[in-house]
Motif scaffolding. Structure first.
Motif, short mmCIF file in Angstrom:
data_model
loop_
_atom_site.label_atom_id
_atom_site.label_comp_id
_atom_site.label_asym_id
_atom_site.label_seq_id
_atom_site.Cartn_x
_atom_site.Cartn_y
_atom_site.Cartn_z
N LEU A 1 0.71 3.11 82.55
CA LEU A 1 -0.34 2.27 83.13
C LEU A 1 -0.92 1.36 82.06
O LEU A 1 -1.26 1.81 80.96
CB LEU A 1 -1.43 3.19 83.68
N PHE A 2 -1.03 0.09 82.38
CA PHE A 2 -1.63 -0.86 81.45
C PHE A 2 -3.15 -0.68 81.42
O PHE A 2 -3.77 -0.48 82.46
CB PHE A 2 -1.30 -2.31 81.87
N VAL A 3 -3.72 -0.72 80.23
CA VAL A 3 -5.17 -0.58 80.08
C VAL A 3 -5.78 -1.96 79.85
O VAL A 3 -5.53 -2.60 78.83
CB VAL A 3 -5.51 0.38 78.92
N GLY A 4 -6.57 -2.42 80.81
CA GLY A 4 -7.13 -3.76 80.74
C GLY A 4 -8.23 -3.90 79.71
O GLY A 4 -8.39 -4.94 79.08
N LEU A 5 -9.01 -2.86 79.56
CA LEU A 5 -10.10 -2.88 78.59
C LEU A 5 -10.14 -1.55 77.88
O LEU A 5 -10.24 -0.49 78.52
CB LEU A 5 -11.44 -3.15 79.31
N HIS A 6 -10.03 -1.60 76.57
CA HIS A 6 -10.07 -0.37 75.76
C HIS A 6 -11.33 -0.42 74.90
O HIS A 6 -11.52 -1.36 74.13
CB HIS A 6 -8.81 -0.30 74.88
N LEU A 7 -12.17 0.60 75.06
CA LEU A 7 -13.41 0.65 74.30
C LEU A 7 -13.30 1.77 73.27
O LEU A 7 -12.78 2.84 73.57
CB LEU A 7 -14.58 0.92 75.25
N ILE A 8 -13.75 1.49 72.07
CA ILE A 8 -13.69 2.55 71.05
C ILE A 8 -15.05 2.70 70.35
O ILE A 8 -15.86 1.79 70.34
CB ILE A 8 -12.59 2.29 69.99
N HIS A 9 -15.25 3.89 69.80
CA HIS A 9 -16.46 4.13 69.01
C HIS A 9 -16.10 5.01 67.82
O HIS A 9 -14.93 5.39 67.64
CB HIS A 9 -17.57 4.73 69.87
N GLU A 10 -17.09 5.36 67.02
CA GLU A 10 -16.83 5.97 65.73
C GLU A 10 -16.35 7.42 65.79
O GLU A 10 -15.80 7.92 64.82
CB GLU A 10 -18.10 5.86 64.85
N VAL A 11 -16.55 8.10 66.93
CA VAL A 11 -16.25 9.54 66.93
C VAL A 11 -14.79 9.84 67.24
O VAL A 11 -14.17 10.66 66.57
CB VAL A 11 -17.14 10.31 67.94
N THR A 12 -14.23 9.17 68.24
CA THR A 12 -12.88 9.55 68.67
C THR A 12 -11.80 8.56 68.21
O THR A 12 -10.65 8.71 68.56
CB THR A 12 -12.81 9.70 70.21
N SER A 13 -12.19 7.56 67.41
CA SER A 13 -11.16 6.61 66.98
C SER A 13 -10.59 6.83 65.58
O SER A 13 -9.44 6.48 65.35
CB SER A 13 -11.68 5.17 67.11
N PRO A 14 -11.33 7.41 64.63
CA PRO A 14 -10.78 7.44 63.26
C PRO A 14 -9.45 8.18 63.16
O PRO A 14 -8.51 7.70 62.49
CB PRO A 14 -11.86 8.13 62.42
N GLN A 15 -9.32 9.30 63.86
CA GLN A 15 -8.07 10.06 63.79
C GLN A 15 -6.95 9.30 64.48
O GLN A 15 -5.78 9.44 64.12
CB GLN A 15 -8.25 11.44 64.43
N ALA A 16 -7.31 8.50 65.49
CA ALA A 16 -6.28 7.71 66.18
C ALA A 16 -5.75 6.61 65.26
O ALA A 16 -4.53 6.38 65.20
CB ALA A 16 -6.86 7.08 67.45
N PHE A 17 -6.65 5.96 64.55
CA PHE A 17 -6.20 4.94 63.59
C PHE A 17 -5.37 5.57 62.49
O PHE A 17 -4.37 5.00 62.03
CB PHE A 17 -7.40 4.20 62.99
N ALA A 18 -5.78 6.77 62.05
CA ALA A 18 -5.02 7.45 60.99
C ALA A 18 -3.60 7.76 61.47
O ALA A 18 -2.64 7.57 60.74
CB ALA A 18 -5.75 8.73 60.57
N ALA A 19 -3.49 8.21 62.74
CA ALA A 19 -2.17 8.53 63.28
C ALA A 19 -1.32 7.26 63.39
O ALA A 19 -0.12 7.28 63.11
CB ALA A 19 -2.32 9.18 64.66
N LEU A 20 -1.96 6.17 63.76
CA LEU A 20 -1.26 4.89 63.86
C LEU A 20 -0.70 4.51 62.48
O LEU A 20 0.46 4.11 62.34
CB LEU A 20 -2.29 3.83 64.29
N HIS A 21 -1.56 4.66 61.51
CA HIS A 21 -1.17 4.36 60.14
C HIS A 21 0.01 5.23 59.70
O HIS A 21 1.00 4.74 59.15
CB HIS A 21 -2.37 4.56 59.22
N ASP A 22 -0.09 6.54 59.99
CA ASP A 22 0.98 7.47 59.60
C ASP A 22 2.31 7.08 60.21
O ASP A 22 3.36 7.29 59.62
CB ASP A 22 0.65 8.90 60.06
#
Ligand code: SF4
Lengths: 206, 468
Positions: free
Chosen positions: B26-47
């Motif tokens: 499913l395409f996500v039209g709007l993705h909202l992020i905040h400081e609690v649940t995003s840092p580990q996601a960015f880290a995984a992206l980086h990895d």
């Protein structure tokens, strides 16, 4: 100790280990990992903080503290386990403590998805079976159990129970595709042309 | 299986592919992020060496950890500072718009996206936060996701998902005086339970809902998740369109007319098929308040705390646990229960109309001796608008503290917390054990007006007493 066994990777078709019983309906993610422990930018330390407040209250007699439960890897729960917030910190904390699979009567939706996304199978069965399983486990916590994902069975020597898991989750786990990212990306080659057809991305002109 | 509902239409529009496991990409039209649940996601992206595929479809803000008294950087709490600094770094690196502190647009993610006009009918909205259901008020499919899925959305702007069933909740009649949207949704969760919505999207509809403002609609959809429904939505109508008109990110000029045309076509059809349907009469709802440790443990303000015998067998064990934890006796009235702390705020009830309703009660009165009462606007804009109307002064004169915007004591990741077994009257959405920062702290959920009434009397009070 289960804590030292490697994190889930690749296809997951069976989990072998000792069991830990956590009784109660509606155990929410605020209890699994209280919010103050979310003040972190990595999941690394969460294992020690799982159920922190409940454990403190029970001063050593919480199932996650009992000596006999150390090293257990299969968690037995009741109804609506993991309700509340979407924090992946909850399954992460369980996983880092050593949990590799959960069997319960039912799971909250987001929690279930979060577990699947990190390779923790959640299987369900009716309450009478959960109770029977718990009774059997209590007889000897030392025993090793086998959770066979393919066959959806949970067994030990002469005891065996049939469990449920939806086909989609089962396929994902056993094929090793529970980590969805690469699959999603591979379908993204035409994303730009897909997007241009969405009214709110083309100034509502189509 | 449902058909021709808004949910079906928006779902169909956003299907990118069928995945081998039978689920939908499913395409996500709007993705909202905040400081609690995003840092580990960015880290995984980086990895994994991955990039953010559509940085312009992701919007960030900071809300959970921000202090509400002194927001000067660096924050006093080094962990909180590290989280915001990490978010700032990630947004900068990946070209993501961050509505940071002091920007004029910072606030609780579910408050700012609607007020900026980012949330629009027909979108799919995802955020690493379960109260993303709030955005359904605009006729979107909006749902909370975990951190692994935040990573997936960053990397692919898509998510693997199964279609939900759709339950229609039809409301007729008007709410009586002193009864608010919060009471309506607490009533629904009380009646249906906290698990009833699992596997469903909730469509809230009927004359009652049509009369509601967008802010009231957001309160309703916000708490769909407390009823187990991962998303709740309301069909877009004139109320939706007039709210969106002129918002920063709303369609402009000739796009506006075309947008309305399309938005109108999204509403569930007359002959739409639902998987399930339940009716409510809004006139029967009184100010509702929770007494226990799940949002389903609610009662009307004039009722007694239920006895175990009066409950379904299924609900008894958790009730027993609640009596113990809350130190409340079955059969006793909830009215006049003394409280310690009053919290007005959160993504459920931290918007302008919520503050207005509370200020109407607080005006010209005084917070009772020994009660700590504070107001945390949902966003910098809410704070600005409230100040322009003089609401901050009304609250301060009455003895409330007026704070800076954020999530605050809704989940107490910042310094705002209960102490010991204090009881709070709270306009937030969760009364789980320990939710407000103290492992044995106790939370009673209610409307902002009811919280204000409790602040004035120092005990649980029927707000209608103040309206006579
Ligand atoms: S106000 Fe509360 S429920 Fe809403 S996003 Fe913040 S912490 Fe979550």
């Amino acid at each position: 100790m289960a804590k030292n066994s490697p994190f889930p990777k690749g296809p997951i078709s069976q989990i072998q280990g000792r069991c830990l019983i956590l009784t109660g309906d509606d155990i929410d993610t605020d209890r699994i990992i209280p919010a103050r422990f979310l003040r972190c930018v990595s999941f690394k330390l969460l294992g020690d903080q799982v159920f922190a407040d409940d454990r403190k209250e029970l001063k050593g007699s919480h199932p996650f503290d009992l000596k006999s439960n150390q090293g257990a890897s299969i968690l037995i729960v009741n109804k609506n386990f993991g309700c509340g917030s979407s924090r992946e910190h909850a399954p992460q904390a369980l996983m880092r403590w050593g949990i590799r699979a959960i069997i319960g009567q039912s799971f909250a939706e987001i929690f279930y998805g979060n577990c699947l996304a990190i390779g923790i199978p959640c299987l369900t069965t009716e309450s009478s079976k959960i109770n029977a399983i718990a009774e059997e486990i209590k007889k000897t916590t030392e025993e090793c159990w086998l959770l066979n994902i393919n066959k959806k069975t949970f067994s030990r020597s002469n005891k065996k129970w049939q469990l449920s898991i939806d086909q989609r989750s089962l396929d994902m786990l056993t094929s090793g595709r529970w980590d969805a990212t690469s699959q999603l990306i591979s379908n993204c080659s035409n994303l730009k042309s897909f997007m241009i057809n969405l009214p709110y991305l083309n100034n509502f002109s189509k | 299986m449902s058909s021709e509902t808004l949910y079906d239409k928006v779902w169909d529009l956003h299907q990118v592919a069928k995945l081998p496991d039978g689920s939908t990409q499913l395409f996500v039209g709007l993705h909202l992020i905040h400081e609690v649940t995003s840092p580990q996601a960015f880290a995984a992206l980086h990895d994994k060496g991955l990039k953010v595929i559509c940085p312009e479809r992701t919007i960030a803000t900071v809300d959970h950890i921000v202090p509400t008294i002194n927001q000067e950087r660096p924050f006093a709490d080094p962990l909180a500072e590290e989280m915001l600094a990490t978010l700032e770094r990630n947004c900068k690196k990946h070209n993501i718009k961050l509505h940071n502190l002091g920007s004029g647009n910072q606030g609780i993610v579910h408050v700012i996206a609607p007020e900026l006009g980012l949330t629009q009918p027909g979108m799919t909205v995802a955020c690493g936060d379960s109260h993303t259901s709030t955005h359904g008020a605009f006729g979107t499919i909006a749902f909370g996701i975990g951190t692994s899925q935040v990573r997936d959305v960053l990397a692919s702007q898509c998510i693997a998902m199964n279609k939900l069933k759709v339950r229609k909740l039809f409301f007729k009649g008007s709410l009586s005086k002193g009864v608010h949207a919060k009471d309506l949704i607490l009533h629904v969760i009380r009646k249906l339970g906290v698990k009833a919505g699992v596997g469903y999207a909730y469509e809230f509809c009927g004359p009652t809902i049509e009369q509601f403002s967008m802010e009231e609609r957001m309160t309703i959809c916000n708490m769909a998740i407390e009823g187990g429904a991962r998303c709740g939505y309301i069909n877009p109508d004139e109320v939706t369109f007039s709210y969106l008109k002129g918002c920063a990110y709303s369609p402009k000029d000739e796009s506006w007319g075309k947008a309305i045309k399309w938005w109108q076509s999204l509403a569930s059809n007359q002959n739409a098929v639902f998987d399930d349907e339940i009716q409510f009469n809004a006139e029967h709802i009184s100010p509702t308040i929770t007494w226990g440790i799940t949002p389903g443990q609610g009662i009307g303000i004039n009722e007694q705390i239920p006895t175990p015998e009066s409950l379904d067998e299924d609900d008894r064990a958790i009730a027993e646990e609640a009596y113990r934890y809350m130190a409340l006796e079955p059969g006793k009235k909830i009215q006049n229960l003394p409280i310690d702390v009053c919290f007005i705020g959160s993504c459920t009830n931290g918007r302008l109309s919520d503050l207005e309703a509370a200020a109407a009660i607080a005006k010209g009165r005084q917070v009772a001796e020994g009660i700590k009462a504070f107001v945390v606007p949902g966003s910098e804009k809410v704070a600005r608008d409230a100040q322009a109307k003089g609401l901050d002064k009304v609250f301060i004169r009455a003895g409330f503290e007026w704070r800076e915007p954020g999530c605050s004591m809704c989940l107490a990741m910042n310094p705002d917390r209960l102490d010991g077994n204090q009881i709070s009257a709270s306009s937030s959405n969760r009364n789980f054990k320990g939710r407000q920062g103290s492992p044995n702290g106790r939370t009673l959920l209610m409307s902002p007006a009811m919280v204000a009434a409790a602040a004035i009397t120092g005990k649980i009070t029927d707000v209608r007493e103040f309206l006579k």
